[in-house]
Design a protein around this motif. Structure first.
Motif, short mmCIF file in Angstrom:
data_model
loop_
_atom_site.label_atom_id
_atom_site.label_comp_id
_atom_site.label_asym_id
_atom_site.label_seq_id
_atom_site.Cartn_x
_atom_site.Cartn_y
_atom_site.Cartn_z
N SER A 16 0.84 -1.19 0.00
CA SER A 16 0.00 0.00 0.00
C SER A 16 0.88 1.23 0.00
CB SER A 16 -0.96 -0.01 1.18
OG SER A 16 -0.33 0.44 2.32
N SER B 41 4.51 -0.52 -1.98
CA SER B 41 4.53 -1.41 -3.15
C SER B 41 5.91 -1.45 -3.78
CB SER B 41 3.55 -0.91 -4.22
OG SER B 41 2.33 -0.55 -3.64
N GLY C 231 -2.75 -0.93 -3.22
CA GLY C 231 -3.78 0.06 -2.90
C GLY C 231 -3.21 1.28 -2.23
N ALA C 232 -4.10 2.23 -2.00
CA ALA C 232 -3.76 3.46 -1.30
C ALA C 232 -5.05 4.24 -1.09
CB ALA C 232 -2.76 4.30 -2.09
N VAL D 293 -1.24 5.07 -5.52
CA VAL D 293 -1.00 3.65 -5.77
C VAL D 293 0.28 3.58 -6.58
CG1 VAL D 293 -1.86 1.55 -6.86
CG2 VAL D 293 -3.47 3.15 -5.78
N THR E 249 -8.62 1.37 -3.89
CA THR E 249 -8.40 2.73 -3.37
C THR E 249 -9.57 3.07 -2.45
OG1 THR E 249 -9.42 3.61 -5.37
CG2 THR E 249 -7.02 3.66 -5.27
N GLU E 250 -9.27 3.84 -1.43
CA GLU E 250 -10.30 4.16 -0.45
C GLU E 250 -11.38 5.05 -1.06
OE1 GLU E 250 -8.81 5.17 3.52
OE2 GLU E 250 -7.05 3.96 3.02
N ARG F 63 -10.01 -0.99 0.98
CA ARG F 63 -8.61 -1.17 1.32
C ARG F 63 -8.08 -2.48 0.77
NH1 ARG F 63 -8.41 0.92 7.60
NH2 ARG F 63 -8.13 3.10 7.04
N VAL F 64 -6.77 -2.55 0.67
CA VAL F 64 -6.16 -3.77 0.13
C VAL F 64 -6.60 -5.00 0.90
CG1 VAL F 64 -4.13 -2.77 -0.99
CG2 VAL F 64 -4.04 -3.27 1.47
N GLY G 289 4.07 -2.03 3.80
CA GLY G 289 3.16 -0.90 3.92
C GLY G 289 3.13 -0.39 5.35
N MET H 200 -1.80 -1.66 8.15
CA MET H 200 -2.10 -2.53 7.02
C MET H 200 -1.42 -3.89 7.20
SD MET H 200 -0.01 -3.22 4.17
CE MET H 200 -0.11 -3.77 2.51
#
Ligand SMILES: Cc1cc2nc3c(=O)[nH]c(=O)nc-3n(C[C@H](O)[C@H](O)[C@H](O)COP(=O)(O)OP(=O)(O)OC[C@H]3O[C@@H](n4cnc5c(N)ncnc54)[C@H](O)[C@@H]3O)c2cc1C
Ligand SMILES: Cc1cc2nc3c(=O)[nH]c(=O)nc-3n(C[C@H](O)[C@H](O)[C@H](O)COP(=O)(O)O)c2cc1C
Ligand code: FES
Lengths: 314, 285
Positions: free
Chosen positions: B111, B115, B137-138, B144, B161-162, B171-172, B192, B196
């Motif tokens: 995240s 990444s 994700g982010a 991202v 993505t949020e 979220r991831v 991350g 997370m």
């Protein structure tokens, strides 16, 4: 021609005046990845305690302008593990060990001094007097001349006769010279100046203290003028007493400043965080600075700034 | 150690800097990081920034690329470096991701700029014949990192993505269970923020598969001398110790890291305050 860098901590001769500061050079193994730790004048160990200590909760450190605040809380393995693992390793490398000790009571300091000097190997015992006294509701020993003297008398009596005892003092006292005198009168062969200064930072975005422990000790260049002042005052009052100067030394020039103020050796703390090669670099820079000034022996520079002014009154 | 800046570019919300540093490139293993000094000589910033390594290439004797966010303290100074400037960086530091000898199914979760730390790992895993599926994700699309590369490299690449600006909204860790199931994942790797990693480790535990999580932010010395970066970790012997994430990490087995106790000293940790500790409420220096 290179300068003669040898120096003495009481009767103990060191090949050069650059040491790591307590709690800032790890066990020596960490820095040995980058250079041979036997090249140091000596490695000062983190303050050794009787029992293992997990230290303080995180965040334990915070970056402040030209400084670091820390409340590590002397995380360490305790004296038994130190004696079976860390100290033999250092000696095997051919390194010299200044062993810092911290206790919550006079009895703990005595036990540590005995245990650590039963066998040869410890070059100097450095007594961390900034530790809170359990007998005085957590007030640091270093805040009070008689409490400091009591610890030093007991440690001097307990340690082997041939291991010099250095008292490490705090700068945040009204009269550092009075504490220094009391320690020397109690039998300390030398002094280490300075420990960190209490400080605090707040994370403004989170609106909370930056450290879990709320307050911490400030180190780094931000405290260097305090260190220079303390070393200067104590050297002026007790010119024969060897001083390990420390506080914000980042370069050879900074080390020379403390030597000119009266230090016979210089310990490097926070600079090791920014640069793992800080100690050998500072040693090289100091040697160059001395040579550039036509000084052949590092010992000649000790306290040089105290010499009377050449300017004559008109 | 000094490296020479080869390129600096902006990648959405982040900056990526490539530095010629053969000694680091040569010894690098996926999961290791570099510790960067910011501000130059006489800098008021005394701590190093430990950052994941995105790429290592043999050009010019060896280069490393790392990624940093614009809100990293010192990012302004770093982003102003120009080609051929020198940069003080130490590495490779820390313990790498363990890589299975035999081909297995691996789910890699990243995240934000975390990444960045996964691509060299993916490369190594694929060389060993493992299958790699990505979950990146982010908070928003511009945060991202490496979505394109993940799509190219991975068997699958799931994005979250949020704000829903890229891939699935969420979220991831919301999409991770489905990916593990579909890919028949044998192991999860993640890099991350701590919150997370905690959820990733919990999901892996539910699937009864191991997780290897890499702590993303290390601010301190990076070399093990400042004791800033400790986390409560359960050792082989079952004893919890406060271990330094820069030397004993940044990669930990998810089930060994006591996420619930991060920011505390668990009462049962080796050397935790007890009868012998100093008086509570007073600080020792
Ligand atoms: C060396 C260093 C020093 C730093 N110092 C500071 C500082 O002093 N002050 C400061 O404020 N910041 C600091 N940061 C933090 C940094 O600036 C920001 O945290 C970072 O930029 C966040 O950006 P990101 O895009 O990587 O987002 P991330 O934090 O990676 O993005 C958030 C994403 O993480 C995942 N996620 C987050 N929480 C959970 C959860 N509970 N469960 C599941 N998934 C989750 C989600 O996918 C979410 O979209 C520092 C960072 C570094 C590297
Ligand atoms: C993270 C950290 C840990 C320290 N631990 C100890 C210690 O265990 N014992 C001690 O006497 N001093 C300790 N100190 C103080 C240093 O030895 C030194 O006196 C002080 O930091 C000033 O020097 P510097 O500015 O070069 O760091 C510590 C300092 C820091 C920053
Ligand atoms: S960052 Fe200094 S010990 Fe880990």
């Amino acid at each position: 021609m290179s300068a003669d860098m040898r120096t003495r901590l009481s009767h103990v001769e060191l090949p050069n005046p650059i040491l790591t500061a307590a709690g800032c050079g790890g066990s020596g193994r960490e820095l040995s990845v980058f250079y041979d730790v036997s090249r140091l004048g000596a490695l000062t160990t983190p303050s050794i305690t009787l029992a293992p200590r997990a230290g303080r909760p995180t965040p334990r450190t915070a970056e402040t302008p030209s400084g670091v605040l820390n409340a590590v809380g002397a995380q360490g393995p305790g004296v038994d593990a130190f004696l079976t693992s860390d100290l033999p390793w250092l000696l095997q490398q051919g390194a010299r060990a200044v062993v810092s000790i911290a206790g919550g009571s006079v009895a703990e300091f005595v036990e540590l001094a005995k245990r650590l000097t039963e066998q040869p190997g410890v070059s100097v015992l450095e007594v961390n007097l900034s530790w809170p006294s359990m007998e005085d509701r957590g007030r640091p020993f270093a805040a009070d001349a008689s409490a400091s003297a009591e610890v030093i008398t007991a440690v001097r009596a307990a340690a082997r006769f041939d291991v010099p005892v250095f008292a490490k003092l705090a700068p945040d006292v009204p009269d550092v010279v009075a504490i220094a005198r009391a320690c020397v009168a109690a039998g300390a062969e030398g002094l280490s100046l300075i420990n960190t200064v209490p400080g605090m930072a707040i994370d403004v975005d989170a609106a909370r203290p930056a450290l879990a422990a709320v307050t911490g000790g400030l180190s780094g260049p931000a405290v260097r003028p305090l260190a220079v002042r303390c070393v200067w005052q104590v050297h002026a009052a007790l010119p024969g007493v060897p001083i390990v100067g420390m506080g914000g030394v980042m370069t050879g020039r900074d080390a020379l400043e403390l030597i000119l103020a009266g230090a016979c050796a210089v310990a490097v703390g926070t600079a090791n965080f920014q640069d793992p090669f800080a100690c050998p670099r500072i040693l090289r820079e100091l040697e160059e600075a001395l040579t550039a000034r036509g000084i052949e022996r590092a010992a000649e520079a000790i306290g040089l700034a105290h010499r009377p002014s050449e300017r004559q009154p008109r | 150690m000094t490296g020479t800046v080869l390129t600096i570019r902006q990648v959405d919300a982040y900056h990526a800097m490539t530095v010629v540093a053969p000694a680091i490139a040569e010894r690098f293993r996926p999961g290791q990081f570099v510790a960067i000094s910011v501000g130059g000589t006489g800098s008021p910033m005394l701590m190093r920034r430990g950052l994941p390594i995105h790429d290592v290439k043999p050009d010019y004797g060896g280069t490393v690329e790392f990624v940093f966010p614009a809100d990293l303290p010192g990012a302004g100074w770093l982003a102003e470096r120009r080609v051929r400037d020198s940069l003080d960086l130490v590495g490779p530091l820390g313990r790498p991701f363990p890589v299975p000898r035999d081909p297995v199914h691996c789910v890699l979760v990243g995240s934000g700029y975390g990444s960045a730390g996964l691509f060299m790992l993916a490369d190594r895993l694929q060389q060993r014949g493992s299958r790699v599926d990505f979950v990146l994700g982010a908070t928003s699309a511009d945060r991202v990192f490496g979505a394109l590369r993940a799509r190219r490299m991975g068997q699958t690449a799931t994005l979250a993505t949020e704000d829903g600006s890229l891939g699935v909204r969420g979220r991831v860790t919301d999409v991770l269970p489905q990916v593990i199931e579909d890919a028949r994942g044998d192991v999860v790797y993640a890099c991350g923020p701590m919150a997370m990693l905690r959820t990733v480790a919990a999901v892996a535990t539910e699937f009864a598969i191991p997780s290897q999580v890499a702590v993303r932010e290390i601010v301190g010395c990076g070399t093990g001398v400042c004791m800033s970066c400790v986390l409560p970790v359960i050792g082989e012997d079952g004893i919890t110790r406060m271990v330094r994430s820069c030397v004993e990490g940044p990669v930990f087995r998810g089930e060994r890291l006591r996420f619930d106790d991060v920011g505390t000293i668990p009462f049962d940790a080796l050397g935790a305050p007890g009868a012998r500790g100093p008086v509570e409420g007073f600080r020792e220096r």
